[in-house]
Write an enzyme that holds these catalytic residues in place. Sequence first.
Site, PDB file in Angstrom:
ATOM      1  N   LYS A  43      -0.667  11.472   4.958  1.00 37.68           N
ATOM      2  CA  LYS A  43      -0.535  10.359   5.915  1.00 37.68           C
ATOM      3  C   LYS A  43       0.254   9.206   5.269  1.00 37.68           C
ATOM      4  O   LYS A  43       1.200   8.678   5.862  1.00 37.68           O
ATOM      5  CB  LYS A  43      -1.935   9.863   6.330  1.00 37.68           C
ATOM      6  CG  LYS A  43      -1.866   8.622   7.197  1.00 37.68           C
ATOM      7  CD  LYS A  43      -3.230   7.968   7.415  1.00 37.68           C
ATOM      8  CE  LYS A  43      -3.032   6.576   8.025  1.00 37.68           C
ATOM      9  NZ  LYS A  43      -4.247   5.831   8.183  1.00 37.68           N
ATOM     10  N   LYS A  84       0.833  -1.210   0.000  1.00 35.48           N
ATOM     11  CA  LYS A  84       0.000   0.000   0.000  1.00 35.48           C
ATOM     12  C   LYS A  84       0.873   1.267   0.000  1.00 35.48           C
ATOM     13  O   LYS A  84       0.651   2.190  -0.782  1.00 35.48           O
ATOM     14  CB  LYS A  84      -0.909  -0.033   1.232  1.00 35.48           C
ATOM     15  CG  LYS A  84      -1.630   1.246   1.560  1.00 35.48           C
ATOM     16  CD  LYS A  84      -2.905   1.424   0.805  1.00 35.48           C
ATOM     17  CE  LYS A  84      -3.510   2.804   1.077  1.00 35.48           C
ATOM     18  NZ  LYS A  84      -4.751   3.036   0.409  1.00 35.48           N
TER      19      LYS A  84
HETATM   20  P1  NAD Z   1     -12.637   7.548   9.494  1.00 32.94           P
HETATM   21  O1  NAD Z   1     -11.956   8.471  10.439  1.00 32.94           O
HETATM   22  O2  NAD Z   1     -13.804   8.030   8.710  1.00 32.94           O
HETATM   23  O3  NAD Z   1     -13.086   6.208  10.276  1.00 32.94           O
HETATM   24  C1  NAD Z   1     -12.379   5.628  11.327  1.00 32.94           C
HETATM   25  C2  NAD Z   1     -13.398   5.216  12.373  1.00 32.94           C
HETATM   26  O4  NAD Z   1     -12.748   4.498  13.418  1.00 32.94           O
HETATM   27  C3  NAD Z   1     -14.093   6.412  13.030  1.00 32.94           C
HETATM   28  O5  NAD Z   1     -15.498   6.258  12.887  1.00 32.94           O
HETATM   29  C4  NAD Z   1     -13.647   6.335  14.481  1.00 32.94           C
HETATM   30  O6  NAD Z   1     -14.622   6.793  15.398  1.00 32.94           O
HETATM   31  C5  NAD Z   1     -13.389   4.855  14.633  1.00 32.94           C
HETATM   32  N1  NAD Z   1     -12.509   4.510  15.743  1.00 32.94           N
HETATM   33  C6  NAD Z   1     -11.304   5.035  16.050  1.00 32.94           C
HETATM   34  N2  NAD Z   1     -10.788   4.405  17.125  1.00 32.94           N
HETATM   35  C7  NAD Z   1     -11.687   3.472  17.510  1.00 32.94           C
HETATM   36  C8  NAD Z   1     -11.739   2.505  18.543  1.00 32.94           C
HETATM   37  N3  NAD Z   1     -10.748   2.391  19.438  1.00 32.94           N
HETATM   38  N4  NAD Z   1     -12.821   1.703  18.622  1.00 32.94           N
HETATM   39  C9  NAD Z   1     -13.840   1.820  17.736  1.00 32.94           C
HETATM   40  N5  NAD Z   1     -13.855   2.717  16.731  1.00 32.94           N
HETATM   41  C10 NAD Z   1     -12.787   3.532  16.613  1.00 32.94           C
HETATM   42  O7  NAD Z   1     -11.483   7.044   8.510  1.00 32.94           O
HETATM   43  P2  NAD Z   1     -11.678   6.310   7.088  1.00 32.94           P
HETATM   44  O8  NAD Z   1     -11.618   7.325   6.001  1.00 32.94           O
HETATM   45  O9  NAD Z   1     -12.819   5.355   7.166  1.00 32.94           O
HETATM   46  O10 NAD Z   1     -10.296   5.525   6.999  1.00 32.94           O
HETATM   47  C11 NAD Z   1     -10.075   4.330   7.742  1.00 32.94           C
HETATM   48  C12 NAD Z   1      -8.739   3.755   7.310  1.00 32.94           C
HETATM   49  O11 NAD Z   1      -8.770   3.478   5.904  1.00 32.94           O
HETATM   50  C13 NAD Z   1      -7.557   4.700   7.538  1.00 32.94           C
HETATM   51  O12 NAD Z   1      -6.470   3.951   7.989  1.00 32.94           O
HETATM   52  C14 NAD Z   1      -7.319   5.305   6.159  1.00 32.94           C
HETATM   53  O13 NAD Z   1      -5.973   5.702   5.956  1.00 32.94           O
HETATM   54  C15 NAD Z   1      -7.692   4.134   5.264  1.00 32.94           C
HETATM   55  N6  NAD Z   1      -8.130   4.513   3.904  1.00 32.94           N
HETATM   56  C16 NAD Z   1      -8.996   5.562   3.738  1.00 32.94           C
HETATM   57  C17 NAD Z   1      -9.388   5.893   2.445  1.00 32.94           C
HETATM   58  C18 NAD Z   1     -10.356   7.033   2.217  1.00 32.94           C
HETATM   59  O14 NAD Z   1     -10.483   7.466   1.046  1.00 32.94           O
HETATM   60  N7  NAD Z   1     -11.043   7.533   3.231  1.00 32.94           N
HETATM   61  C19 NAD Z   1      -8.916   5.158   1.342  1.00 32.94           C
HETATM   62  C20 NAD Z   1      -8.074   4.072   1.558  1.00 32.94           C
HETATM   63  C21 NAD Z   1      -7.686   3.764   2.866  1.00 32.94           C
END
Ligand code: NAD
Length: 294
Positions: free
Chosen positions: A245, A170
Amino acid sequence: MAKIAFIGLGNMGGPMAANLVKQGHEIWGVDLVSANLDAATKRGVKKAATAAEAAKGADAVITMLPAGKDTVAVYTKSGILEAAPTGCVFIDCSTIDVTSARVAHELAAKAGKLSLDCPVSGGVGGAEAATLTLMAGGSSAAFEAAKPYLTAVSKKLVHCGEAGAGQAAKICNNMILGISMIAVSEGFALAEKLGLSKEALFEVASTSSGQCWSLTNYCPVPGPVPTSPANNDYKPGFATALMLKDMKLSQEAAAASGAATPLGAAAAQLYALHAAHGAAGQDFSSIIKLIRGN
Ligand code: NAD
């Protein structure tokens, strides 16, 4: 059909969990933000009181969390590894540093559980449409156990190697993407100074040796690729903050492994500068504005 615990129902986790529900699986969800959990329950996810409760009797535990410290904290403090039955596979779909991913694998192994690091590519659109690309690291046994759930949310699934290999794939991919977007932006910025039209540059570069995804799918100037965020005032798409990030993760990994990534280092600094200038929420292709100086 399987019982799956899903921890982290944000922008990506919410739609991924909903797609697993559509496939007939029973999904028990947990999130720190009650609005995110409520939104998921409207899409068929069942609300679990705690992560450990969700993991009880689960065939799989999927985490989709912001960073490595979150994955390690959930693995060490929530009791999921102890609560889940033998044979349950732990799948971390978050994008995190390779070191934390390997720590998560070690924790799972100590608890006698199968585990995969399995970051995703394709953004929120891909999560909604179940067309993500998934890159997995871990044993063949873990990969086979996780496969039915992963194929429900993806169009492409690659077993990249042992523990941490998914995260490695990734960050290498996204480092290439981050650098190539800057290269394409510099090309268009130079063309503007030379009085060369963007249409002419696109027609030449897209069919010659300058061709790359940043140019042909995600062109940073409006016009040549009508679906690129440049045509929508750089609304993401893939936000600069998320690119930053991933660029930082690539630089941490380069430092830890001794790899020379001079362009990756420069690109990470440029995205940091762009974010500091207020563009963190814009699509990362808006880096062309920094390059142009406007
Ligand atoms: P986001 O912030 O929307 O979602 C993360 C969720 O995790 C939040 O709802 C938060 O409340 C929850 N959370 C955090 N700690 C927690 C815990 N201890 N227990 C329960 N829930 C908890 O982020 P996202 O955009 O969904 O991204 C998630 C992952 O995917 C990240 O690592 C990001 O880098 C990766 N990612 C995101 C994208 C994108 O376009 N958004 C694309 C590829 C990868």
